[in-house]
Design a protein around this motif. Structure first.
Motif, PDB file in Angstrom:
ATOM      1  N   ASN A 269     -41.314  37.539  48.099  1.00  0.00           N
ATOM      2  CA  ASN A 269     -41.428  38.367  49.306  1.00  0.00           C
ATOM      3  C   ASN A 269     -40.713  37.740  50.498  1.00  0.00           C
ATOM      4  O   ASN A 269     -41.166  37.820  51.634  1.00  0.00           O
ATOM      5  N   ASP A 270     -39.556  37.133  50.224  1.00  0.00           N
ATOM      6  CA  ASP A 270     -38.790  36.447  51.254  1.00  0.00           C
ATOM      7  C   ASP A 270     -38.136  37.411  52.236  1.00  0.00           C
ATOM      8  O   ASP A 270     -37.865  37.039  53.376  1.00  0.00           O
ATOM      9  N   THR A 271     -37.879  38.649  51.802  1.00  0.00           N
ATOM     10  CA  THR A 271     -37.217  39.623  52.666  1.00  0.00           C
ATOM     11  C   THR A 271     -38.079  40.864  52.834  1.00  0.00           C
ATOM     12  O   THR A 271     -38.951  41.164  52.011  1.00  0.00           O
TER      13      THR A 271
ATOM     14  N   PRO B 117     -25.971  28.836  44.180  1.00  0.00           N
ATOM     15  CA  PRO B 117     -25.789  29.790  43.075  1.00  0.00           C
ATOM     16  C   PRO B 117     -25.432  31.180  43.600  1.00  0.00           C
ATOM     17  O   PRO B 117     -25.104  31.350  44.782  1.00  0.00           O
ATOM     18  N   THR B 118     -25.529  32.179  42.751  1.00  0.00           N
ATOM     19  CA  THR B 118     -25.143  33.541  43.118  1.00  0.00           C
ATOM     20  C   THR B 118     -26.189  34.235  43.981  1.00  0.00           C
ATOM     21  O   THR B 118     -25.944  35.331  44.466  1.00  0.00           O
ATOM     22  N   ASN B 119     -27.344  33.630  44.180  1.00  0.00           N
ATOM     23  CA  ASN B 119     -28.364  34.180  45.072  1.00  0.00           C
ATOM     24  C   ASN B 119     -28.566  33.261  46.276  1.00  0.00           C
ATOM     25  O   ASN B 119     -28.276  32.060  46.211  1.00  0.00           O
ATOM     26  N   ASN B 120     -29.050  33.828  47.368  1.00  0.00           N
ATOM     27  CA  ASN B 120     -29.404  33.026  48.537  1.00  0.00           C
ATOM     28  C   ASN B 120     -30.544  32.078  48.186  1.00  0.00           C
ATOM     29  O   ASN B 120     -31.462  32.442  47.440  1.00  0.00           O
ATOM     30  N   VAL B 121     -30.503  30.869  48.741  1.00  0.00           N
ATOM     31  CA  VAL B 121     -31.513  29.852  48.434  1.00  0.00           C
ATOM     32  C   VAL B 121     -31.875  29.101  49.715  1.00  0.00           C
ATOM     33  O   VAL B 121     -31.269  29.300  50.768  1.00  0.00           O
TER      34      VAL B 121
ATOM     35  N   ASN C  86     -31.926  19.841  46.675  1.00  0.00           N
ATOM     36  CA  ASN C  86     -32.573  20.853  45.848  1.00  0.00           C
ATOM     37  C   ASN C  86     -32.175  22.242  46.316  1.00  0.00           C
ATOM     38  O   ASN C  86     -32.307  22.572  47.508  1.00  0.00           O
ATOM     39  N   LEU C  87     -31.684  23.054  45.389  1.00  0.00           N
ATOM     40  CA  LEU C  87     -31.387  24.462  45.640  1.00  0.00           C
ATOM     41  C   LEU C  87     -32.594  25.257  45.159  1.00  0.00           C
ATOM     42  O   LEU C  87     -32.817  25.390  43.954  1.00  0.00           O
ATOM     43  N   VAL C  88     -33.383  25.763  46.100  1.00  0.00           N
ATOM     44  CA  VAL C  88     -34.672  26.348  45.751  1.00  0.00           C
ATOM     45  C   VAL C  88     -34.650  27.858  45.972  1.00  0.00           C
ATOM     46  O   VAL C  88     -34.336  28.328  47.076  1.00  0.00           O
ATOM     47  N   THR C  89     -34.985  28.612  44.928  1.00  0.00           N
ATOM     48  CA  THR C  89     -35.112  30.063  45.056  1.00  0.00           C
ATOM     49  C   THR C  89     -36.317  30.378  45.939  1.00  0.00           C
ATOM     50  O   THR C  89     -37.408  29.860  45.704  1.00  0.00           O
TER      51      THR C  89
END
Length: 255
Positions: A171-173, A84-88, A164-167
């Motif tokens: 606090n990932d960054t 998608p439009t965000n990193n996953v 699976n594309l998981v968000t």
């Protein structure tokens, strides 16, 4: 095993925690696909949907003849998925297949003539048999991945596959750390944390991943800062920075 992280706070610092763990997933078959013998006919996957295929009729010329370890592979079929439009985090599993599987993942459109960006010969990280290939890796936004799934040596049979594309966690960054409160334990499942912007090695030179970030600010008086990950379900690492979001520099403390 669920990769739960427990951390307690006992100067403003940025705290990066890392580790590896296993989680379980199931891939029961829902429907079959039989025309995806070549990359140009790769089946478009929907995140979280289970796919099945009988690979016995897959031709030998549908993809590379050896895997990334140099071992013979065959009877491969192709899938594709777009982030998608965000990193996953992209999790791919062949749990429940009837034969020993291999995964080879490409990003250069139908690029089986090149080197895969990810590959696995068995070694499933999702809690099923190690004969079934599985991958879990950081996937940038708006990227199409082509997934080649052959059998080890001449193996073939019923393939079960799910992607699976998981968000990742909030606090990932380092730019969005979770704020720790003095004496309060924070609990988080870190399996789907990505490595974007994170250090790749700890302060002893060993590989790390699945990191999440925390922040704590000291009071107006000097204190001793005690940080513990006791009770976590996996082997953890701590790296502490004071130069705001300084993962590109050296930590002031590490363990």
């Amino acid at each position: 095993i669920s990769p739960l992280l427990k951390i307690t706070y006992m100067k403003t610092v940025r705290l990066f925690t890392i580790g590896f763990a296993l989680c379980s997933a199931a891939a029961p078959p829902l429907f079959g696909q039989n025309a995806n013998f070549y990359c140009t006919n790769a089946v478009q996957m929907i995140s979280g949907t289970n796919y099945t295929a009988n690979t016995s009729s897959a031709p030998s010329d549908g993809g590379p003849a050896v895997d990334c370890t140099g071992n013979t592979i065959g009877h491969g079929v192709w899938y594709q998925i777009t982030t998608p439009t965000n990193n996953v985090r992209l999790d791919i599993s062949t749990c429940g297949s009837s034969y020993r599987t291999v995964l080879q993942v490409y990003t250069n459109a139908c690029g089986a003539s090149g080197s895969p960006v990810q590959c696995a010969r068995g070694g499933n990280p999702f809690g099923c048999s190690s004969s079934f290939a599985g991958l879990s890796f950081s996937a940038p936004s708006n990227t199409t991945y082509y997934i080649f799934v052959p059998g080890q040596f001449a193996d073939a049979g019923t393939l079960n596959i799910v992607a699976n594309l998981v968000t990742p966690p909030p606090n990932d960054t380092c730019a969005s750390p979770a704020i720790l409160t003095n004496g309060v334990t924070a609990v988080l499942n870190t399996f789907d944390a990505t490595e974007f912007g994170d250090p790749a090695l700890d302060c002893t030179g060993n590989t790390i991943g699945h990191g999440v970030w925390y922040q704590i600010t000291t009071p107006t008086n000097n204190v001793r800062l005690d940080i513990s990950t006791c009770g976590s379900s996996y082997r953890t690492v701590l790296q502490v920075y004071t130069n705001a979001c300084g993962a590109s520099g050296s930590p002031v403390q590490c363990a």
